[in-house]
Design a protein around this motif. Structure first.
Motif, mmCIF file in Angstrom:
data_model
loop_
_atom_site.group_PDB
_atom_site.id
_atom_site.type_symbol
_atom_site.label_atom_id
_atom_site.label_comp_id
_atom_site.label_asym_id
_atom_site.label_seq_id
_atom_site.Cartn_x
_atom_site.Cartn_y
_atom_site.Cartn_z
ATOM 1 N N LEU A 53 39.533 63.665 24.979
ATOM 2 C CA LEU A 53 38.143 63.195 25.008
ATOM 3 C C LEU A 53 37.202 64.352 25.303
ATOM 4 C CD1 LEU A 53 38.671 59.891 27.016
ATOM 5 C CD2 LEU A 53 37.927 60.078 24.623
ATOM 6 N N VAL A 54 36.068 64.375 24.607
ATOM 7 C CA VAL A 54 35.058 65.428 24.816
ATOM 8 C C VAL A 54 33.656 64.800 24.831
ATOM 9 C CG1 VAL A 54 36.416 67.331 23.855
ATOM 10 C CG2 VAL A 54 34.988 65.950 22.335
ATOM 11 N N GLY A 55 32.649 65.637 25.068
ATOM 12 C CA GLY A 55 31.284 65.175 25.289
ATOM 13 C C GLY A 55 30.582 64.539 24.106
ATOM 14 N N ASN A 56 30.914 64.958 22.891
ATOM 15 C CA ASN A 56 30.363 64.316 21.693
ATOM 16 C C ASN A 56 31.179 64.722 20.457
ATOM 17 O OD1 ASN A 56 29.141 66.728 20.406
ATOM 18 N ND2 ASN A 56 27.719 66.661 22.127
ATOM 19 N N GLY A 57 30.847 64.129 19.323
ATOM 20 C CA GLY A 57 31.635 64.338 18.107
ATOM 21 C C GLY A 57 31.437 65.717 17.487
ATOM 22 N N THR A 58 30.305 66.344 17.768
ATOM 23 C CA THR A 58 30.061 67.686 17.233
ATOM 24 C C THR A 58 30.886 68.714 18.017
ATOM 25 O OG1 THR A 58 27.854 66.942 16.640
ATOM 26 C CG2 THR A 58 28.235 69.314 16.628
ATOM 27 N N LEU A 59 30.914 68.555 19.351
ATOM 28 C CA LEU A 59 31.776 69.424 20.172
ATOM 29 C C LEU A 59 33.239 69.227 19.781
ATOM 30 C CD1 LEU A 59 30.124 68.963 23.684
ATOM 31 C CD2 LEU A 59 30.188 71.075 22.332
ATOM 32 N N ALA A 60 33.607 68.016 19.430
ATOM 33 C CA ALA A 60 34.990 67.753 19.009
ATOM 34 C C ALA A 60 35.334 68.642 17.806
ATOM 35 C CB ALA A 60 35.177 66.279 18.662
ATOM 36 N N LEU A 61 34.416 68.715 16.840
ATOM 37 C CA LEU A 61 34.647 69.571 15.669
ATOM 38 C C LEU A 61 34.729 71.040 16.086
ATOM 39 C CD1 LEU A 61 32.153 67.819 13.216
ATOM 40 C CD2 LEU A 61 34.616 68.092 12.804
ATOM 41 N N GLN A 62 33.765 71.488 16.904
ATOM 42 C CA GLN A 62 33.741 72.896 17.320
ATOM 43 C C GLN A 62 35.015 73.300 18.049
ATOM 44 O OE1 GLN A 62 29.202 72.392 18.482
ATOM 45 N NE2 GLN A 62 29.933 74.402 19.055
ATOM 46 N N VAL A 63 35.445 72.457 18.980
ATOM 47 C CA VAL A 63 36.648 72.788 19.755
ATOM 48 C C VAL A 63 37.890 72.759 18.852
ATOM 49 C CG1 VAL A 63 38.140 72.018 21.655
ATOM 50 C CG2 VAL A 63 35.654 72.029 21.940
ATOM 51 N N ALA A 64 37.921 71.804 17.921
ATOM 52 C CA ALA A 64 39.074 71.736 17.006
ATOM 53 C C ALA A 64 39.152 73.019 16.168
ATOM 54 C CB ALA A 64 38.960 70.503 16.110
ATOM 55 N N TYR A 65 38.018 73.484 15.631
ATOM 56 C CA TYR A 65 38.044 74.728 14.835
ATOM 57 C C TYR A 65 38.582 75.872 15.681
ATOM 58 C CZ TYR A 65 34.364 72.222 12.126
ATOM 59 O OH TYR A 65 33.621 71.302 11.425
ATOM 60 N N ARG A 66 38.079 75.988 16.914
ATOM 61 C CA ARG A 66 38.483 77.079 17.810
ATOM 62 C C ARG A 66 39.970 77.009 18.147
ATOM 63 N NH1 ARG A 66 35.027 81.191 20.392
ATOM 64 N NH2 ARG A 66 32.991 80.607 19.598
ATOM 65 N N LEU A 210 42.068 73.597 27.972
ATOM 66 C CA LEU A 210 41.513 74.730 28.706
ATOM 67 C C LEU A 210 40.110 75.047 28.200
ATOM 68 C CD1 LEU A 210 44.644 77.064 28.748
ATOM 69 C CD2 LEU A 210 43.529 76.083 30.750
ATOM 70 N N MET A 211 39.950 75.025 26.864
ATOM 71 C CA MET A 211 38.654 75.388 26.271
ATOM 72 C C MET A 211 37.516 74.499 26.741
ATOM 73 S SD MET A 211 39.483 76.133 22.319
ATOM 74 C CE MET A 211 40.362 77.624 21.852
ATOM 75 N N ILE A 212 37.786 73.196 26.935
ATOM 76 C CA ILE A 212 36.681 72.289 27.260
ATOM 77 C C ILE A 212 36.336 72.316 28.750
ATOM 78 C CG2 ILE A 212 37.278 70.769 25.326
ATOM 79 C CD1 ILE A 212 38.125 68.672 27.517
ATOM 80 N N ASN A 213 37.081 73.068 29.541
ATOM 81 C CA ASN A 213 36.810 73.141 30.975
ATOM 82 C C ASN A 213 36.776 74.595 31.443
ATOM 83 O OD1 ASN A 213 36.377 72.167 33.598
ATOM 84 N ND2 ASN A 213 38.574 72.110 34.037
ATOM 85 N N PHE A 214 35.933 75.395 30.769
ATOM 86 C CA PHE A 214 35.667 76.798 31.158
ATOM 87 C C PHE A 214 36.885 77.707 31.104
ATOM 88 C CE2 PHE A 214 33.222 73.829 33.870
ATOM 89 C CZ PHE A 214 31.944 74.042 33.384
ATOM 90 N N GLY A 215 37.970 77.256 30.484
ATOM 91 C CA GLY A 215 39.182 78.073 30.464
ATOM 92 C C GLY A 215 39.906 78.070 31.801
#
Ligand code: PLP
Length: 368
Positions: A53-66, A210-215
């Protein structure tokens, strides 16, 4: 005023029961008890594993790419092939992450990416595919996965519309290297704002956590580059409460969509549904013969207080800060000029649905 979608508000006293738990734990965010419960319940309901789970659907895309390693390769900007017939976030998130979106045209019937067009646009800079299950209609998954495998590309499906959809009896969300969801207030299922990523592999999930919580690792040591994309406990409370009602939400949408379908058959065009997929009734898009007719209908509906949406308009290859070059995607352009999404949400009455249909029929001529 009747919008295209109205956020679902669950019963206040039931929501309070979830919020009471936040008050007693005094934990408002940071992987709290409600977030953990929502993660498990969504995995179970959707029939998936490795859900984050993440803050919104756009962040979901960004984190998935990363997490999947798209992004700049040294000096060379990488490219991902995606559809011009989507919400702007699908491709703006790529651009934001340093990946150039390259548009391939859609299939004129299903309105999803055409695998043949995808293949034509692959070059040495291509690192991934970002197809969209448009209006919950499943893409040609087998063809896209085959192309990706053959060329060594990652596949991230934007599944923002595909909550609960099954492909050949299994969740469509478990395909590709990752699929993302949006839980924005106007979507079929929501957490006010929110989103999720479903990863194929456990190690991508661990990386993304890790990425979604400052590493930061669980013992708070800094282990990798990260940012803050966390969902909080109030969002999770709303999600749990909406999930309790998801059966009735979908049933009521189904009733509305079936009524539109019956009433408008022969008057407007419909999206061709992938026969291997179930429907979730998230949207009801209709296709007019031309843009002038669409504008006439939209105006007639607005005069009576209905606000349908031109979703998706314009075709994204025409957005200059996103597109790399200005080749026109003919089919996407035509569909985006002729498609209108009609109001669908629990609480819309059958009389209102019928009125929308009558107003449309007054503006168009019968096609068959
Ligand atoms: C809603 C939506 C998004 C963005 O989701 P947010 O939660 O609003 O950030 C991305 N892609 C598609 C196709 C969408 O419809």
């Amino acid at each position: 005023m009747i919008p295209v979608s109205r956020p679902y508000l669950p019963d206040r006293s039931r929501l309070n029961k979830y919020i009471d738990r936040i008050y007693s734990s005094c934990c408002l965010t940071n992987n709290g008890e409600l977030l953990k419960e929502l993660t498990l319940r969504l995995e179970e309901y959707l029939g998936v594993t490795n859900l984050l789970l993440v803050g919104n659907g756009t962040l979901a895309l960004q984190v998935a790419y990363r997490a999947l390693g798209l992004g700049r390769d040294g000096e060379r900007a990488s490219e991902a092939i995606t559809t011009p017939f989507s919400f702007i976030a699908t491709s703006s998130s790529l651009k934001w992450e340093g990946v150039q979106p390259v548009f391939a045209d859609i299939d004129s019937e299903t309105w999803c990416l055409d695998p043949g067009q995808v293949e034509r646009n692959i070059n040495e800079r291509t690192v991934g595919l970002v197809p969209v299950h448009v209006f919950g209609n499943g893409c040609d998954i087998e063809a896209l996965d085959r192309i990706a495998k053959h060329h060594g590309l990652k596949v991230i499906y934007d599944g923002a519309h595909a909550f609960g959809v099954k492909f050949k009896g299994r969740s469509i969300l478990q395909h590709g290297d990752a699929t993302t969801l949006s839980f924005h207030a106007t979507k079929l299922f929501h957490t006010i704002e929110g989103g999720a990523i479903i990863f194929r592999h456990r190690d991508s999930l661990d990386k993304a956590k890790l990425m979604i919580n400052f590493g930061l690792s669980e013992d708070s040591s800094i282990v990798s580059l990260g940012i803050n994309c966390k969902m909080n406990e109030f969002q999770a409370a709303m999600g749990l409460c909406v999930l309790d009602d998801i059966g009735t939400i979908i049933a009521s949408r189904m009733e509305i969509c079936s009524q539109y379908q019956r009433s408008l058959e022969g008057w407007v065009g419909f999206q061709r549904h992938n026969p291997s997929c179930t429907k979730n009734y998230a949207y009801f898009p209709v296709l007019f013969d031309n843009e002038a007719e669409l504008i006439k209908v939209k105006k007639a509906l607005e005069e009576r207080g209905f606000f349908p949406r031109r979703y998706f308009y314009p075709s994204l290859e025409s957005v200059s800060h996103i597109a790399a070059f200005d080749t026109i995607q003919e089919k996407s352009r035509r569909v985006s000029e002729q498609v209108l999404c009609l109001p669908v949400f629990p609480g819309l009455s059958m009389a209102e649905v019928e009125l929308v249909c009558e107003l449309i029929k007054k503006c168009v001529s019968r096609t068959s």
